[in-house]
Design an enzyme around this catalytic site. Sequence first.
Site, PDB file in Angstrom:
ATOM      1  N   GLY A  11      49.037  60.754  33.959  1.00  0.00           N
ATOM      2  CA  GLY A  11      48.237  59.635  34.423  1.00  0.00           C
ATOM      3  C   GLY A  11      48.012  59.624  35.918  1.00  0.00           C
ATOM      4  N   ILE A  12      48.216  58.458  36.526  1.00  0.00           N
ATOM      5  CA  ILE A  12      48.012  58.301  37.967  1.00  0.00           C
ATOM      6  C   ILE A  12      48.883  59.280  38.746  1.00  0.00           C
ATOM      7  CG2 ILE A  12      48.367  56.721  39.906  1.00  0.00           C
ATOM      8  CD1 ILE A  12      47.641  54.425  37.989  1.00  0.00           C
ATOM      9  N   ASN A  70      55.455  55.460  42.304  1.00  0.00           N
ATOM     10  CA  ASN A  70      54.506  55.299  41.204  1.00  0.00           C
ATOM     11  C   ASN A  70      55.194  55.132  39.845  1.00  0.00           C
ATOM     12  OD1 ASN A  70      51.790  55.604  39.836  1.00  0.00           O
ATOM     13  ND2 ASN A  70      52.853  57.400  39.011  1.00  0.00           N
ATOM     14  N   GLY A  72      56.972  53.893  36.616  1.00  0.00           N
ATOM     15  CA  GLY A  72      57.065  52.567  36.026  1.00  0.00           C
ATOM     16  C   GLY A  72      56.946  52.625  34.518  1.00  0.00           C
ATOM     17  N   TYR A 140      56.705  42.732  33.159  1.00  0.00           N
ATOM     18  CA  TYR A 140      55.895  43.718  33.879  1.00  0.00           C
ATOM     19  C   TYR A 140      55.202  43.062  35.073  1.00  0.00           C
ATOM     20  CZ  TYR A 140      52.280  47.140  34.901  1.00  0.00           C
ATOM     21  OH  TYR A 140      51.449  48.046  35.541  1.00  0.00           O
TER      22      TYR A 140
END
Length: 234
Positions: A11-12, A70, A72, A140
């Site tokens: 992902g990111i 990043n 998480g 979250y």
Amino acid sequence: MNILLTGASRGIGAATLSTLRDAGHRVVGHSTAGSDDLVAADFTNPAAPRGLWETALAELGGRIDVLVNNAGIFEDISDDADDETWHASWGRTLGINLQASADLCRLAIGHFREGASGGRIVNIASRAAYRGDSPRHWHYAASKAGMVGMTKSIARGYASEGILAFAVCPGFVMTGMAEEYLSGRGGEQVLADIPLGRVAEPAEIAEVIRWLASDAPASSTGAVIDVNGASFVR
């Protein structure tokens, strides 16, 4: 520059790893399980952030210029779950999303203070920090709001020492985690809430991170950059 990037396996994070390296930076990437290219660290273990930092520092020749937090998780929990399950889910989410990031920020600040040129921290939060999230994701949203507050505190507290801090608040991003969530809530409803008409691509978030890590002017320290297709504006 020498950069430590957490959550770099997909992902990111994976897009950011590629973007930073393409820009000529030396990057140590992290994932929970690790790989030939990524350092392993399981942030459910309170000792893991320090172990990761020390490993990255050694791999980068004793100097880290930028920390990018990043890593998480995004797991759901019902408000009618039993107490044990509820507490365990909150503990995991806050521990991985916020506490591990805070531990790494603390280590980074101590390291940056040893040098003459300071350093940068880029924390990846979420639009949920400001607009909240679903009834199954209080924890979250709380973890990401905490990350924004932490970033602003670091920016205010250490700017005079050349230590800069920024946060990025994406909305939905086209990753495996988001795809699962979109399918569960109904993609059409989610897209209707995004004026741009689509969710962000990982490469778009990665480019914002690259800019903050290397090119953003010092006077922008403390800034929180929204990347959500105008689904939430402040």
